[in-house]
Design a protein around this motif. Sequence first.
Motif, PDB file in Angstrom:
ATOM      1  N   GLN A 113     -11.041 -25.285  34.183  1.00  0.00           N
ATOM      2  CA  GLN A 113     -10.133 -24.007  33.982  1.00  0.00           C
ATOM      3  C   GLN A 113     -10.617 -22.973  32.745  1.00  0.00           C
ATOM      4  O   GLN A 113     -10.930 -21.815  32.706  1.00  0.00           O
ATOM      5  CB  GLN A 113      -8.709 -24.322  33.774  1.00  0.00           C
ATOM      6  CG  GLN A 113      -7.690 -22.749  33.537  1.00  0.00           C
ATOM      7  CD  GLN A 113      -6.388 -23.423  33.354  1.00  0.00           C
ATOM      8  OE1 GLN A 113      -5.901 -24.642  32.763  1.00  0.00           O
ATOM      9  NE2 GLN A 113      -5.393 -22.611  33.876  1.00  0.00           N
ATOM     10  N   ASN A 114     -10.827 -23.953  31.674  1.00  0.00           N
ATOM     11  CA  ASN A 114     -11.658 -23.232  30.546  1.00  0.00           C
ATOM     12  C   ASN A 114     -12.901 -22.691  30.810  1.00  0.00           C
ATOM     13  O   ASN A 114     -13.069 -21.612  30.162  1.00  0.00           O
ATOM     14  CB  ASN A 114     -11.660 -24.362  29.379  1.00  0.00           C
ATOM     15  CG  ASN A 114     -10.230 -24.651  28.734  1.00  0.00           C
ATOM     16  OD1 ASN A 114      -9.164 -23.941  28.996  1.00  0.00           O
ATOM     17  ND2 ASN A 114     -10.089 -25.774  28.219  1.00  0.00           N
ATOM     18  N   ILE A 115     -13.845 -23.373  31.514  1.00  0.00           N
ATOM     19  CA  ILE A 115     -14.954 -22.700  31.625  1.00  0.00           C
ATOM     20  C   ILE A 115     -14.937 -21.754  32.700  1.00  0.00           C
ATOM     21  O   ILE A 115     -15.508 -20.590  32.471  1.00  0.00           O
ATOM     22  CB  ILE A 115     -15.793 -23.947  32.132  1.00  0.00           C
ATOM     23  CG1 ILE A 115     -16.111 -24.923  31.453  1.00  0.00           C
ATOM     24  CG2 ILE A 115     -17.195 -23.216  32.881  1.00  0.00           C
ATOM     25  CD1 ILE A 115     -16.732 -26.093  32.141  1.00  0.00           C
ATOM     26  N   ARG A 116     -14.066 -21.629  33.726  1.00  0.00           N
ATOM     27  CA  ARG A 116     -13.841 -20.514  34.692  1.00  0.00           C
ATOM     28  C   ARG A 116     -13.396 -19.142  33.837  1.00  0.00           C
ATOM     29  O   ARG A 116     -13.976 -18.097  33.922  1.00  0.00           O
ATOM     30  CB  ARG A 116     -12.838 -20.854  35.680  1.00  0.00           C
ATOM     31  CG  ARG A 116     -12.405 -19.742  36.592  1.00  0.00           C
ATOM     32  CD  ARG A 116     -11.507 -20.196  37.736  1.00  0.00           C
ATOM     33  NE  ARG A 116     -10.130 -20.567  37.105  1.00  0.00           N
ATOM     34  CZ  ARG A 116      -9.138 -19.805  36.519  1.00  0.00           C
ATOM     35  NH1 ARG A 116      -9.227 -18.290  36.522  1.00  0.00           N
ATOM     36  NH2 ARG A 116      -8.168 -20.255  36.100  1.00  0.00           N
ATOM     37  N   VAL A 117     -12.310 -19.503  33.042  1.00  0.00           N
ATOM     38  CA  VAL A 117     -11.838 -18.286  32.098  1.00  0.00           C
ATOM     39  C   VAL A 117     -12.960 -17.918  31.241  1.00  0.00           C
ATOM     40  O   VAL A 117     -12.846 -16.555  31.218  1.00  0.00           O
ATOM     41  CB  VAL A 117     -10.347 -18.846  31.436  1.00  0.00           C
ATOM     42  CG1 VAL A 117     -10.153 -17.771  30.308  1.00  0.00           C
ATOM     43  CG2 VAL A 117      -9.543 -18.961  32.360  1.00  0.00           C
ATOM     44  N   ASN A 173      -4.293 -26.732  41.585  1.00  0.00           N
ATOM     45  CA  ASN A 173      -3.738 -28.117  41.710  1.00  0.00           C
ATOM     46  C   ASN A 173      -4.958 -28.988  40.818  1.00  0.00           C
ATOM     47  O   ASN A 173      -4.520 -30.055  40.006  1.00  0.00           O
ATOM     48  CB  ASN A 173      -3.536 -28.911  42.977  1.00  0.00           C
ATOM     49  CG  ASN A 173      -2.289 -28.432  43.479  1.00  0.00           C
ATOM     50  OD1 ASN A 173      -1.368 -27.949  42.578  1.00  0.00           O
ATOM     51  ND2 ASN A 173      -2.319 -28.345  44.760  1.00  0.00           N
ATOM     52  N   ILE A 174      -6.123 -28.668  40.806  1.00  0.00           N
ATOM     53  CA  ILE A 174      -7.090 -29.491  40.143  1.00  0.00           C
ATOM     54  C   ILE A 174      -6.930 -29.233  38.724  1.00  0.00           C
ATOM     55  O   ILE A 174      -7.077 -29.867  37.850  1.00  0.00           O
ATOM     56  CB  ILE A 174      -8.533 -29.065  40.759  1.00  0.00           C
ATOM     57  CG1 ILE A 174      -8.889 -29.893  42.169  1.00  0.00           C
ATOM     58  CG2 ILE A 174      -9.639 -29.857  39.838  1.00  0.00           C
ATOM     59  CD1 ILE A 174     -10.134 -29.302  43.021  1.00  0.00           C
ATOM     60  N   GLU A 175      -6.900 -27.677  38.401  1.00  0.00           N
ATOM     61  CA  GLU A 175      -6.936 -27.428  37.181  1.00  0.00           C
ATOM     62  C   GLU A 175      -5.790 -27.889  36.333  1.00  0.00           C
ATOM     63  O   GLU A 175      -5.685 -28.143  34.981  1.00  0.00           O
ATOM     64  CB  GLU A 175      -6.838 -25.897  37.149  1.00  0.00           C
ATOM     65  CG  GLU A 175      -8.272 -25.226  37.406  1.00  0.00           C
ATOM     66  CD  GLU A 175      -8.233 -23.718  37.472  1.00  0.00           C
ATOM     67  OE1 GLU A 175      -9.577 -23.278  37.469  1.00  0.00           O
ATOM     68  OE2 GLU A 175      -7.182 -22.873  37.238  1.00  0.00           O
ATOM     69  N   THR A 176      -4.578 -28.089  37.189  1.00  0.00           N
ATOM     70  CA  THR A 176      -3.498 -28.606  36.122  1.00  0.00           C
ATOM     71  C   THR A 176      -3.326 -30.084  36.497  1.00  0.00           C
ATOM     72  O   THR A 176      -2.495 -30.681  35.823  1.00  0.00           O
ATOM     73  CB  THR A 176      -2.029 -28.082  37.075  1.00  0.00           C
ATOM     74  OG1 THR A 176      -1.875 -28.235  38.356  1.00  0.00           O
ATOM     75  CG2 THR A 176      -2.039 -26.458  36.682  1.00  0.00           C
ATOM     76  N   LYS A 190     -20.520 -26.704  39.136  1.00  0.00           N
ATOM     77  CA  LYS A 190     -21.769 -26.880  38.272  1.00  0.00           C
ATOM     78  C   LYS A 190     -22.575 -25.607  38.503  1.00  0.00           C
ATOM     79  O   LYS A 190     -22.906 -24.644  37.452  1.00  0.00           O
ATOM     80  CB  LYS A 190     -22.363 -28.059  38.244  1.00  0.00           C
ATOM     81  CG  LYS A 190     -23.688 -28.189  37.358  1.00  0.00           C
ATOM     82  CD  LYS A 190     -24.332 -29.511  37.759  1.00  0.00           C
ATOM     83  CE  LYS A 190     -25.639 -29.526  36.855  1.00  0.00           C
ATOM     84  NZ  LYS A 190     -26.553 -28.332  37.125  1.00  0.00           N
ATOM     85  N   ILE A 191     -22.996 -25.464  39.885  1.00  0.00           N
ATOM     86  CA  ILE A 191     -24.020 -24.240  40.127  1.00  0.00           C
ATOM     87  C   ILE A 191     -23.534 -22.936  39.878  1.00  0.00           C
ATOM     88  O   ILE A 191     -23.953 -22.140  39.174  1.00  0.00           O
ATOM     89  CB  ILE A 191     -24.346 -24.607  41.515  1.00  0.00           C
ATOM     90  CG1 ILE A 191     -25.259 -25.825  41.488  1.00  0.00           C
ATOM     91  CG2 ILE A 191     -25.222 -23.335  42.156  1.00  0.00           C
ATOM     92  CD1 ILE A 191     -25.496 -26.192  43.342  1.00  0.00           C
ATOM     93  N   ILE A 192     -22.240 -22.829  40.347  1.00  0.00           N
ATOM     94  CA  ILE A 192     -21.522 -21.452  40.260  1.00  0.00           C
ATOM     95  C   ILE A 192     -21.118 -21.083  38.779  1.00  0.00           C
ATOM     96  O   ILE A 192     -21.594 -19.796  38.460  1.00  0.00           O
ATOM     97  CB  ILE A 192     -20.134 -21.399  41.045  1.00  0.00           C
ATOM     98  CG1 ILE A 192     -20.423 -21.599  42.611  1.00  0.00           C
ATOM     99  CG2 ILE A 192     -19.432 -20.344  40.814  1.00  0.00           C
ATOM    100  CD1 ILE A 192     -19.435 -21.851  43.597  1.00  0.00           C
ATOM    101  N   LEU A 193     -20.553 -22.170  38.090  1.00  0.00           N
ATOM    102  CA  LEU A 193     -20.206 -21.858  36.851  1.00  0.00           C
ATOM    103  C   LEU A 193     -21.485 -21.817  35.624  1.00  0.00           C
ATOM    104  O   LEU A 193     -21.135 -21.484  34.601  1.00  0.00           O
ATOM    105  CB  LEU A 193     -19.048 -22.683  36.289  1.00  0.00           C
ATOM    106  CG  LEU A 193     -17.902 -22.403  36.823  1.00  0.00           C
ATOM    107  CD1 LEU A 193     -17.001 -23.600  36.548  1.00  0.00           C
ATOM    108  CD2 LEU A 193     -17.184 -21.208  36.731  1.00  0.00           C
ATOM    109  N   GLU A 206     -21.922 -32.169  31.520  1.00  0.00           N
ATOM    110  CA  GLU A 206     -21.238 -32.820  30.673  1.00  0.00           C
ATOM    111  C   GLU A 206     -19.963 -31.671  30.007  1.00  0.00           C
ATOM    112  O   GLU A 206     -19.138 -32.406  29.363  1.00  0.00           O
ATOM    113  CB  GLU A 206     -22.440 -32.904  29.357  1.00  0.00           C
ATOM    114  CG  GLU A 206     -22.808 -31.736  28.776  1.00  0.00           C
ATOM    115  CD  GLU A 206     -24.205 -31.340  29.712  1.00  0.00           C
ATOM    116  OE1 GLU A 206     -24.658 -30.125  29.284  1.00  0.00           O
ATOM    117  OE2 GLU A 206     -24.506 -31.965  30.675  1.00  0.00           O
ATOM    118  N   GLU A 207     -20.057 -30.673  30.366  1.00  0.00           N
ATOM    119  CA  GLU A 207     -19.051 -29.614  29.964  1.00  0.00           C
ATOM    120  C   GLU A 207     -17.681 -30.155  30.912  1.00  0.00           C
ATOM    121  O   GLU A 207     -16.671 -29.880  30.163  1.00  0.00           O
ATOM    122  CB  GLU A 207     -19.406 -28.333  30.407  1.00  0.00           C
ATOM    123  CG  GLU A 207     -20.302 -27.898  29.016  1.00  0.00           C
ATOM    124  CD  GLU A 207     -20.471 -26.090  29.104  1.00  0.00           C
ATOM    125  OE1 GLU A 207     -19.541 -25.535  29.123  1.00  0.00           O
ATOM    126  OE2 GLU A 207     -21.673 -25.864  29.193  1.00  0.00           O
TER     127      GLU A 207
END
Length: 76
Positions: A15-19, A46-49, A63-66, A71-72
Amino acid sequence: MQWILHDIPIGRNIQNIRVRKNMTQLELVTKMQLMGSNMSRSTLANIETGRRNVKASDLKALKIILDVGYEEFFED
């Protein structure tokens, strides 16, 4: 000897990476579906929470999209 297991908040990290990448859940899920994932927006939520685990194949797509290293996802 007592072991204390400490779970890594993979969902919160996603979630943090997406935001940080300025993506909505819907935008991310749409890109994942174009890569062959069947993830829905509610599944991502549901995954993010932390209510659901992420599949290895979906983690690879994330990993590819973001555009991040694995490691992140595993930072504590």
